[in-house]
Scaffold this motif. Structure first.
Motif, PDB file in Angstrom:
ATOM      1  N   LYS A 106       0.857  -1.203   0.000  1.00  0.00           N
ATOM      2  CA  LYS A 106       0.000   0.000   0.000  1.00  0.00           C
ATOM      3  C   LYS A 106       0.886   1.244   0.000  1.00  0.00           C
ATOM      4  O   LYS A 106       0.529   2.256  -0.609  1.00  0.00           O
ATOM      5  N   ALA A 121      -6.719   9.402  -1.506  1.00  0.00           N
ATOM      6  CA  ALA A 121      -6.874  10.065  -0.204  1.00  0.00           C
ATOM      7  C   ALA A 121      -5.509  10.415   0.383  1.00  0.00           C
ATOM      8  O   ALA A 121      -4.531   9.697   0.164  1.00  0.00           O
ATOM      9  N   VAL A 144      -8.915   5.611   8.212  1.00  0.00           N
ATOM     10  CA  VAL A 144      -8.712   4.245   7.715  1.00  0.00           C
ATOM     11  C   VAL A 144      -7.273   3.786   7.967  1.00  0.00           C
ATOM     12  O   VAL A 144      -6.326   4.516   7.650  1.00  0.00           O
ATOM     13  N   LYS A 146      -4.495   0.808   7.194  1.00  0.00           N
ATOM     14  CA  LYS A 146      -4.252  -0.287   6.247  1.00  0.00           C
ATOM     15  C   LYS A 146      -2.877  -0.908   6.479  1.00  0.00           C
ATOM     16  O   LYS A 146      -1.877  -0.187   6.545  1.00  0.00           O
ATOM     17  N   VAL A 156      -7.514  -4.033   6.190  1.00  0.00           N
ATOM     18  CA  VAL A 156      -8.056  -2.668   6.205  1.00  0.00           C
ATOM     19  C   VAL A 156      -9.068  -2.520   7.335  1.00  0.00           C
ATOM     20  O   VAL A 156     -10.003  -3.313   7.450  1.00  0.00           O
ATOM     21  N   VAL A 158     -11.671   0.306   8.731  1.00  0.00           N
ATOM     22  CA  VAL A 158     -12.299   1.623   8.610  1.00  0.00           C
ATOM     23  C   VAL A 158     -12.777   1.978  10.021  1.00  0.00           C
ATOM     24  O   VAL A 158     -13.788   1.461  10.486  1.00  0.00           O
ATOM     25  N   GLU A 188      -4.955   6.560   6.341  1.00  0.00           N
ATOM     26  CA  GLU A 188      -5.496   7.279   5.189  1.00  0.00           C
ATOM     27  C   GLU A 188      -6.785   7.999   5.569  1.00  0.00           C
ATOM     28  O   GLU A 188      -7.577   7.481   6.356  1.00  0.00           O
ATOM     29  N   ASP A 189      -7.009   9.170   4.999  1.00  0.00           N
ATOM     30  CA  ASP A 189      -8.258   9.902   5.250  1.00  0.00           C
ATOM     31  C   ASP A 189      -9.445   9.082   4.760  1.00  0.00           C
ATOM     32  O   ASP A 189      -9.354   8.406   3.740  1.00  0.00           O
ATOM     33  N   PHE A 190     -10.529   9.178   5.474  1.00  0.00           N
ATOM     34  CA  PHE A 190     -11.765   8.475   5.112  1.00  0.00           C
ATOM     35  C   PHE A 190     -12.432   9.194   3.932  1.00  0.00           C
ATOM     36  O   PHE A 190     -12.516  10.411   3.903  1.00  0.00           O
ATOM     37  N   LEU A 191     -12.909   8.415   2.996  1.00  0.00           N
ATOM     38  CA  LEU A 191     -13.590   8.991   1.823  1.00  0.00           C
ATOM     39  C   LEU A 191     -15.040   8.555   1.808  1.00  0.00           C
ATOM     40  O   LEU A 191     -15.338   7.395   2.102  1.00  0.00           O
ATOM     41  N   GLU A 195     -18.533   3.143  -4.238  1.00  0.00           N
ATOM     42  CA  GLU A 195     -17.372   2.446  -4.784  1.00  0.00           C
ATOM     43  C   GLU A 195     -17.698   1.828  -6.140  1.00  0.00           C
ATOM     44  O   GLU A 195     -18.825   1.437  -6.394  1.00  0.00           O
ATOM     45  N   LYS A 217     -18.425  -5.371  -0.481  1.00  0.00           N
ATOM     46  CA  LYS A 217     -17.322  -5.893   0.340  1.00  0.00           C
ATOM     47  C   LYS A 217     -17.762  -6.382   1.719  1.00  0.00           C
ATOM     48  O   LYS A 217     -17.149  -7.273   2.283  1.00  0.00           O
ATOM     49  N   ASN A 227     -15.410  -6.524   6.577  1.00  0.00           N
ATOM     50  CA  ASN A 227     -14.991  -6.574   5.176  1.00  0.00           C
ATOM     51  C   ASN A 227     -14.704  -8.012   4.773  1.00  0.00           C
ATOM     52  O   ASN A 227     -14.200  -8.790   5.575  1.00  0.00           O
ATOM     53  N   MET A 276     -13.437   5.364  -5.380  1.00  0.00           N
ATOM     54  CA  MET A 276     -14.520   5.965  -4.604  1.00  0.00           C
ATOM     55  C   MET A 276     -15.001   7.167  -5.401  1.00  0.00           C
ATOM     56  O   MET A 276     -14.210   8.056  -5.743  1.00  0.00           O
ATOM     57  N   LEU A 286      -8.991   4.072  -4.276  1.00  0.00           N
ATOM     58  CA  LEU A 286      -8.866   3.446  -2.958  1.00  0.00           C
ATOM     59  C   LEU A 286      -7.705   2.476  -2.958  1.00  0.00           C
ATOM     60  O   LEU A 286      -7.005   2.313  -1.977  1.00  0.00           O
ATOM     61  N   GLU A 287      -7.566   1.771  -4.062  1.00  0.00           N
ATOM     62  CA  GLU A 287      -6.490   0.776  -4.163  1.00  0.00           C
ATOM     63  C   GLU A 287      -6.310   0.394  -5.621  1.00  0.00           C
ATOM     64  O   GLU A 287      -7.229   0.513  -6.424  1.00  0.00           O
TER      65      GLU A 287
HETATM   66  P1  AMP Z   1      -8.833  -1.550   0.051  1.00  0.00           P
HETATM   67  O1  AMP Z   1      -8.314  -2.946   0.203  1.00  0.00           O
HETATM   68  O2  AMP Z   1      -7.775  -0.512   0.207  1.00  0.00           O
HETATM   69  O3  AMP Z   1      -9.657  -1.356  -1.186  1.00  0.00           O
HETATM   70  O4  AMP Z   1      -9.897  -1.374   1.214  1.00  0.00           O
HETATM   71  C1  AMP Z   1     -10.955  -2.285   1.418  1.00  0.00           C
HETATM   72  C2  AMP Z   1     -12.243  -1.553   1.599  1.00  0.00           C
HETATM   73  O5  AMP Z   1     -12.156  -0.643   2.695  1.00  0.00           O
HETATM   74  C3  AMP Z   1     -12.630  -0.687   0.417  1.00  0.00           C
HETATM   75  O6  AMP Z   1     -13.294  -1.420  -0.575  1.00  0.00           O
HETATM   76  C4  AMP Z   1     -13.527   0.334   1.072  1.00  0.00           C
HETATM   77  O7  AMP Z   1     -14.828  -0.190   1.294  1.00  0.00           O
HETATM   78  C5  AMP Z   1     -12.882   0.541   2.413  1.00  0.00           C
HETATM   79  N1  AMP Z   1     -11.938   1.685   2.335  1.00  0.00           N
HETATM   80  C6  AMP Z   1     -10.637   1.632   2.003  1.00  0.00           C
HETATM   81  N2  AMP Z   1     -10.069   2.844   2.020  1.00  0.00           N
HETATM   82  C7  AMP Z   1     -11.042   3.706   2.358  1.00  0.00           C
HETATM   83  C8  AMP Z   1     -11.101   5.137   2.530  1.00  0.00           C
HETATM   84  N3  AMP Z   1     -10.009   5.903   2.395  1.00  0.00           N
HETATM   85  N4  AMP Z   1     -12.287   5.669   2.868  1.00  0.00           N
HETATM   86  C9  AMP Z   1     -13.388   4.900   3.037  1.00  0.00           C
HETATM   87  N5  AMP Z   1     -13.407   3.558   2.893  1.00  0.00           N
HETATM   88  C10 AMP Z   1     -12.251   2.957   2.564  1.00  0.00           C
END
Ligand code: AMP
Ligand code: GLY
Length: 437
Positions: A106, A121, A144, A146, A156, A158, A188-191, A195, A217, A227, A276, A286-287
């Motif tokens: 990440k 973010a 968030v 990670k 991850v 949240v 990471e900042d929440f968004l 999705e 998810k 998740n 997002m 997000l990833e």
């Molecule tokens: P990721 O593996 O980084 O995609 O994170 C898994 C899940 O966590 C994502 O599909 C989102 O539902 C949630 N998530 C990850 N990052 C954020 C973020 N910055 N803000 C809000 N939700 C997040």
């Protein structure tokens, strides 16, 4: 023509199933799948392989004159399976070990996005718990946390409160809750927003966007609960309008492709941007994943009308700019049936009933397919199909519009039973909300 698919889940089943449908003249096609699942072991034209070590897979491909290999999951990619096949002169579709860092770290991924102006973010990376706690004191919840490395969907958190965020920092950096994935974390900042999954095929220079999709998810209805790897998906994702599509190609996909090329190597393989989309239409990544999504692959493959072998050959030859993908205009919707105890400790060995008698009530025989994931044949008489993993099946249906596809998928799913099955009942709810706008 012999082909090889690496993996054994619903995504790999869907890829193997689609490869096998090729109408190309070099039939018969035989698809080997390593390790595969119960259904792939029974399907004509597919053969399960029990080998998993990369050198043995390379040797198998060489000995069997495999035309090309496709890699499903991230772990072999991050372990360098593409580099090993290429070094042995074997054709394989996927990113190299270095390029797979986009998903495997990440921290790498976030720094890469920052270097190339890809919207994401704000974040900071820590390996010291004290510094992470101090950083959190300057921030507000939700936030968030990670794990840096691959954690199989468990990396991850949240955090809805700062207390939860501090606890997640300690779990990952002090208590080692995610093992090797967690000696480093990203905060990471929440968004907020909706999705979507945006997946392309890439040949190092050109990209071919696949149909858009959306995953679900969380384990429970209403996007509640922990998740997971994904409890269901549909395609297309109406949140991605044509204008947004163009913007994502420009700001995310081409920016990432150019970035990878500038940093030394063009990206090859599936590239998956988890996005997002904010209410104002702005997008943030997000990833990145360096593979197809699961269960996104199941719905995307069900809608793909073009020949997958031809598309992969274009990707391997660097001619994706000449390729075109044709899609079924209907909506595909897939519902995951998961094992008791998923995602923490899925139970194995529950007998799955109802698969053999599945009936199709519609005029078209092809309006659904039950992709297998964690399934195997029972050890004693090898007649019954039993659960063997977290996500067990993905019941995928095609129909005119999301509501009908949803109804059809649940109609099929209700005919299948196993002890402790967990399934969401609202797959597609975001798309249905768009219908009311
Ligand atoms: P990721 O593996 O980084 O995609 O994170 C898994 C899940 O966590 C994502 O599909 C989102 O539902 C949630 N998530 C990850 N990052 C954020 C973020 N910055 N803000 C809000 N939700 C997040
Ligand atoms: N469905 C999410 C993923 O494949 O990462």
């Amino acid at each position: 023509m012999k082909l090889l698919v690496i993996g054994g889940g619903g995504r790999e089943h869907a890829l193997a199933w689609k490869l096998l449908q090729s109408s190309r003249p070099m039939r018969p096609i035989k698809v080997f799948i390593a390790p595969g699942n119960a259904c792939t072991s029974l399907e004509d034209g597919i053969e399960n392989l029990s080998i998993t070590a990369i050198p043995e897979l390379v040797e198998f491909a060489r000995k069997e004159s495999i035309a090309f290999t496709i890699v499903g999951p991230e772990a072999p990619l991050a372990a360098g399976i593409v580099d090993a096949f290429r070094a042995a002169g074997q054709k394989i579709f996927g990113p190299t070990r270095q390029a797979a860092q986009l998903e495997a770290s990440k921290d790498f991924s976030k720094a890469f996005m920052l270097r190339h102006g890809i919207p994401t973010a704000a974040y900071a990376t820590f390996s010291s718990p004290a510094e992470a706690h101090q950083y959190l004191e300057q921030k507000a919840a939700p936030i968030v946390i990670k794990a840096d490395g691959l954690a199989g969907g468990k990396g991850v958190v949240v955090a809805m409160t700062l207390a939860e965020a501090h606890a997640a920092v300690d779990a990952m950096l002090v208590e080692n809750s995610v093992g090797d994935a967690g000696p480093k974390i990203v905060i990471e900042d929440f968004l907020e927003g909706e999705e979507a999954s945006f997946i392309v095929m890439a040949d190092g220079r050109h990209v071919l966007p696949l149909a858009t999709s959306q995953d679900h998810k969380r384990l429970k209805d209403g996007d509640q609960g922990p998740n997971t790897g994904g409890m269901g998906a549909y395609s297309p994702a109406p949140v991605i309008t044509p204008t947004l599509h163009a913007k994502i190609m420009r700001e995310v996909i081409h920016a990432a492709m150019n970035g990878m090329e500038k940093e030394g190597e063009g990206y090859t393989g599936f590239l998956y941007a988890g996005l997002m989309i904010a209410p104002d239409g702005s997008i943030k990544v997000l990833e990145f994943n360096c593979r197809m999504g699961d269960p996104e692959a199941e719905v995307i493959m069900l809608r793909l009308k073009s020949d997958l072998i031809t598309l992969v050959e274009h990707a391997l030859n660097g001619t994706l700019d000449k390729a075109e993908a044709e899609w079924d205009r209907r909506t595909a919707l897939g519902v995951v049936m998961a094992a008791h105890g998923y995602p923490d400790s899925p139970r194995k060995g529950d007998v799955i009933n109802g698969l053999a008698k599945l009936t199709t009530t519609s005029a078209s025989e092809k309006d659904f397919y039950v992709f297998h994931a964690g399934t195997t044949l029972d050890e004693e008489n090898r007649k019954e199909i039993v659960t063997a993993g977290g996500r067990v099946l993905c019941v995928t249906a095609l129909a005119d519009g999301v509501k009908l596809a949803q109804r059809r998928a649940y109609e099929i799913a209700e005919q299948i039973h196993f002890e402790g099955c967990q399934m969401r009942h609202d797959i597609g709810h975001w798309a249905i909300k768009h219908l009311r706008k």
